[in-house]
Design an enzyme around this catalytic site. Structure first.
Site, short mmCIF file in Angstrom:
data_model
loop_
_atom_site.label_atom_id
_atom_site.label_comp_id
_atom_site.label_asym_id
_atom_site.label_seq_id
_atom_site.Cartn_x
_atom_site.Cartn_y
_atom_site.Cartn_z
N ASP A 179 -14.73 17.61 -7.68
CA ASP A 179 -13.90 18.47 -6.82
C ASP A 179 -14.45 19.89 -6.74
OD1 ASP A 179 -11.72 18.99 -5.16
OD2 ASP A 179 -10.50 19.72 -6.82
N GLU A 217 -6.98 26.98 -12.74
CA GLU A 217 -5.81 26.88 -11.86
C GLU A 217 -4.60 26.67 -12.73
OE1 GLU A 217 -7.70 24.93 -7.81
OE2 GLU A 217 -7.18 23.61 -9.47
N HIS A 272 -18.70 23.97 -5.58
CA HIS A 272 -18.44 25.42 -5.66
C HIS A 272 -19.16 26.07 -6.85
CE1 HIS A 272 -15.44 24.26 -2.90
NE2 HIS A 272 -14.41 24.19 -3.70
N LYS A 323 -7.29 22.29 -14.27
CA LYS A 323 -5.95 22.45 -13.71
C LYS A 323 -4.94 22.60 -14.85
CE LYS A 323 -6.55 20.12 -9.31
NZ LYS A 323 -6.29 21.34 -8.52
N HIS A 336 -16.03 25.67 1.69
CA HIS A 336 -15.33 26.89 2.06
C HIS A 336 -15.51 27.99 1.02
CE1 HIS A 336 -12.30 25.16 -0.65
NE2 HIS A 336 -11.98 26.41 -0.86
N LYS A 353 -16.32 18.90 3.04
CA LYS A 353 -16.60 18.23 1.77
C LYS A 353 -15.53 17.17 1.54
CE LYS A 353 -13.99 20.46 -1.74
NZ LYS A 353 -13.66 20.52 -3.06
N ASP A 359 -8.62 5.85 19.24
CA ASP A 359 -9.19 5.47 17.95
C ASP A 359 -10.68 5.86 17.92
OD1 ASP A 359 -10.31 3.77 15.76
OD2 ASP A 359 -8.22 3.11 15.70
N LYS A 389 -16.16 32.77 0.91
CA LYS A 389 -15.23 33.72 0.31
C LYS A 389 -15.89 35.07 0.10
CE LYS A 389 -11.98 30.78 -2.19
NZ LYS A 389 -10.73 31.39 -1.76
P1 NDP Z 1 -5.64 13.30 6.80
O1 NDP Z 1 -5.60 11.90 6.34
O2 NDP Z 1 -4.41 14.13 6.67
O3 NDP Z 1 -6.01 13.31 8.36
C1 NDP Z 1 -6.92 12.43 8.90
C2 NDP Z 1 -7.05 12.65 10.40
O4 NDP Z 1 -8.00 11.73 10.92
C3 NDP Z 1 -5.76 12.44 11.17
O5 NDP Z 1 -5.74 13.34 12.26
C4 NDP Z 1 -5.93 11.01 11.69
O6 NDP Z 1 -5.26 10.78 12.91
C5 NDP Z 1 -7.40 10.97 11.97
N1 NDP Z 1 -7.89 9.61 11.93
C6 NDP Z 1 -8.14 8.85 10.83
N2 NDP Z 1 -8.62 7.65 11.22
C7 NDP Z 1 -8.68 7.67 12.58
C8 NDP Z 1 -9.13 6.75 13.56
N3 NDP Z 1 -9.59 5.52 13.24
N4 NDP Z 1 -9.08 7.11 14.85
C9 NDP Z 1 -8.59 8.32 15.21
N5 NDP Z 1 -8.16 9.25 14.31
C10 NDP Z 1 -8.21 8.92 13.03
O7 NDP Z 1 -6.88 13.98 6.11
P2 NDP Z 1 -7.07 15.53 5.70
O8 NDP Z 1 -6.74 16.37 6.86
O9 NDP Z 1 -6.39 15.78 4.40
O10 NDP Z 1 -8.63 15.58 5.37
C11 NDP Z 1 -9.64 15.57 6.38
C12 NDP Z 1 -10.99 15.86 5.73
O11 NDP Z 1 -10.99 17.15 5.16
C13 NDP Z 1 -11.33 14.89 4.59
O12 NDP Z 1 -12.72 14.66 4.61
C14 NDP Z 1 -10.94 15.67 3.35
O13 NDP Z 1 -11.67 15.27 2.23
C15 NDP Z 1 -11.32 17.08 3.78
N6 NDP Z 1 -10.60 18.12 3.06
C16 NDP Z 1 -9.22 18.15 3.06
C17 NDP Z 1 -8.55 19.15 2.39
C18 NDP Z 1 -7.05 19.23 2.41
O14 NDP Z 1 -6.51 20.15 1.77
N7 NDP Z 1 -6.36 18.35 3.10
C19 NDP Z 1 -9.29 20.21 1.63
C20 NDP Z 1 -10.73 20.11 1.76
C21 NDP Z 1 -11.34 19.10 2.43
P3 NDP Z 1 -3.81 10.10 12.93
O15 NDP Z 1 -2.90 11.04 12.21
O16 NDP Z 1 -3.54 10.08 14.39
O17 NDP Z 1 -3.95 8.78 12.27
#
Ligand code: NDP
Length: 467
Positions: A225, A206, A230, A316, A168, A138, A85, A172
């Site tokens: 967003d 989009e 951007h 969108k 990102h 972001k 964690d 581009k």
């Molecule tokens: P997710 O919720 O899918 O993933 C979150 C990750 O953080 C998981 O690996 C989770 O682990 C881990 N996590 C969360 N809390 C804890 C904790 N207390 N201890 C350990 N691990 C933890 O988020 P996203 O991947 O969608 O997004 C991540 C970031 O990227 C965000 O800031 C989002 O705004 C940004 N972002 C996302 C985009 C997208 O398309 N998804 C696009 C642009 C930006 P576990 O699974 O083990 O809980």
């Protein structure tokens, strides 16, 4: 901090959506090209083993259509995993062990923003932030106050030049092309000002809705967003003065000057819209007034741009997926050819996606006796799309400490300052049909400059046509 290459990549959020969709396929592509040859340590709390992480990465690479068994085996041999964690100090002690003496790790925070303070404190507390770099995704806050709080949190452990805020969009190819085209040529400069430019338009359209990300979108809306980040960056590239060189600090200095000169937006110059059916999307409130479309007009109070309207529109469920900039030039001061019917201003058109176009729109005479013309376009560039994935470019740059394509603190905060007056959601949200160009009220924003220029669709044969 020196510009030495990072010697390990630590991926927080290794089990998350972004890691699966973007980061693992990108790291694999970089590895394949010989651009990444350092250990990759995934950190998450899923109760995973290293093999689980490798399977997750394999699945991500397969889904991106890039899988090669031999290459992947070599790539996977670089992977390590730390389970724990982010709120527990032991997680960072375990990470310290896994770093195995690495002196300049790159910590990539692909995690929810609410977890930033825990991870930043954990890294600082375990003594593994010194000489390190940190990449944050972001959103950089959701308003000016939260952006400042986020920056304070990062600065409590990392100096500004070790922080890489990923937008990102800046990585581009067409966005880089825009910067290049402006400052690698001299012919634009004499006309690139309020004397010759009548208005500037930027449209990011989009053709799809929130596609399963309704819960996420409810927290943001179109302004947060894509416009705050951007599209304001595109405004800055169009409007900035020439930087002293392409050094990151000089480029970012010029952009910040533009942001500081943008008049704060007012609700009177904003139209918000929501596509019909948005409220029925999963994760969306039945009475949501989050905008899926926004059109606004801004002004830059500088000698170069005083009085020139910059129109920005994003939405969108519009007719096409395309991002386009048009810079309309003023009409000739005198109508010499009386029979000529001018329907379109001379202009520059920059298509930033999905394909890349730089074109000059002008009038040319039609063959025949009459002195009548027709609009025509001289295309400087027409490419199918991005050659290198933007994440690949950005992660590669962060690994060597090149910050040119990342948002600096002052710029991120100045961008929030610009949109702050329109974030309160008080401007009404007008419904629009999916597949239309947004609510009818959006026409008011562009009424004084001859209306919006709608981007066209790219056909399979590479030509463009009206949707
Ligand atoms: P997710 O919720 O899918 O993933 C979150 C990750 O953080 C998981 O690996 C989770 O682990 C881990 N996590 C969360 N809390 C804890 C904790 N207390 N201890 C350990 N691990 C933890 O988020 P996203 O991947 O969608 O997004 C991540 C970031 O990227 C965000 O800031 C989002 O705004 C940004 N972002 C996302 C985009 C997208 O398309 N998804 C696009 C642009 C930006 P576990 O699974 O083990 O809980």
């Amino acid at each position: 901090m020196t510009a030495a290459r990072s010697d390990t990549l630590v991926l927080f959020g290794a089990s998350g959506d972004l890691a699966h969709k973007k980061i693992f396929p990108t790291l694999y592509a970089m590895f394949k090209r010989g651009r990444l040859n350092v250990p990759i340590i995934g950190v998450a709390k899923s109760n995973w083993t290293l093999d689980n992480l490798k399977d997750h990465a394999k699945d991500a690479v397969r889904a991106a259509g890039r899988y090669d068994e031999t290459v992947f085996a070599r790539f996977a041999a670089e992977m390590r995993y730390v389970d724990g964690d982010y709120r527990a100090a032991e997680t960072f002690q375990a990470l310290r062990g896994a770093l195995n003496g690495a002196v300049r790790p790159l910590h990539y925070l692909a995690i929810p923003p609410s977890m930033f303070p825990a991870v930043v404190d954990g890294l600082g507390g375990a003594g593994i932030a010194k000489e390190a770099r940190v990449v944050v995704e972001k959103p950089f806050g959701r308003d000016l106050a939260s952006a400042r709080a986020l920056n304070d949190c990062l600065h409590s452990v990392f100096p500004e030049d070790a922080i890489f805020r990923i937008d990102h969009y800046l990585g581009k190819e067409p966005v880089q092309n825009l910067l290049y085209f402006r400052f690698a040529n001299s012919f634009l400069e004499p006309i690139w000002n309020r004397h010759y430019v009548r208005s500037v338009q930027i449209t990011m359209a989009e053709s799809f809705g929130v596609v399963g990300r309704g819960r996420f979108y409810e927290e943001v809306g179109a302004i947060r967003d894509v416009i705050q980040n951007h599209l304001l960056q595109v405004v800055a590239i169009l409007a900035m003065e020439c930087p002293v060189s392409d050094n990151a600090a000089f480029v970012r200095d010029e952009k910040v000057k533009v942001f500081n000169a943008v008049r704060p937006l007012t609700p009177a110059e904003l139209v918000r819209g929501q596509y019909r059916g948005y409220r029925a999307e999963s994760g969306v409130a039945p009475d949501s007034d989050v905008e899926t479309f926004a059109a606004l007009r801004l002004y830059i109070d500088s000698w170069r741009w005083q009085g020139v309207p910059f129109l920005v529109r994003a939405g969108k469920s519009l007719p096409v997926t395309a991002t386009e900039v048009t810079v309309d030039l003023v009409d000739p001061p005198q109508t010499v050819f009386a029979a000529d019917k001018r329907t379109r201003a001379d202009h520059y058109r920059f298509r930033l996606g999905p394909d890349v176009v730089i074109a000059l729109g002008a009038r040319a005479k039609q063959p025949g006796e009459a002195m009548q013309g027709e609009p025509t376009e001289l295309k400087f560039v027409h490419q199918r799309g991005d050659e290198m994935d933007e994440y690949e470019r950005l992660i590669g740059d962060a690994m060597v400490g090149d910050a040119t394509l990342f948002a600096r603190q002052d710029s991120a905060e100045a961008q929030w300052r610009i949109v702050e007056p329109i974030l309160d959601g008080k401007a009404p949200v007008h419904e629009y049909e999916a597949g239309s160009w947004g609510p009818l009220q959006a026409a008011d924003i562009a009424a004084g400059v001859g209306g919006w220029h709608d981007p066209m669709t790219l056909k399979p044969d590479g030509s463009l046509s009206s949707p």
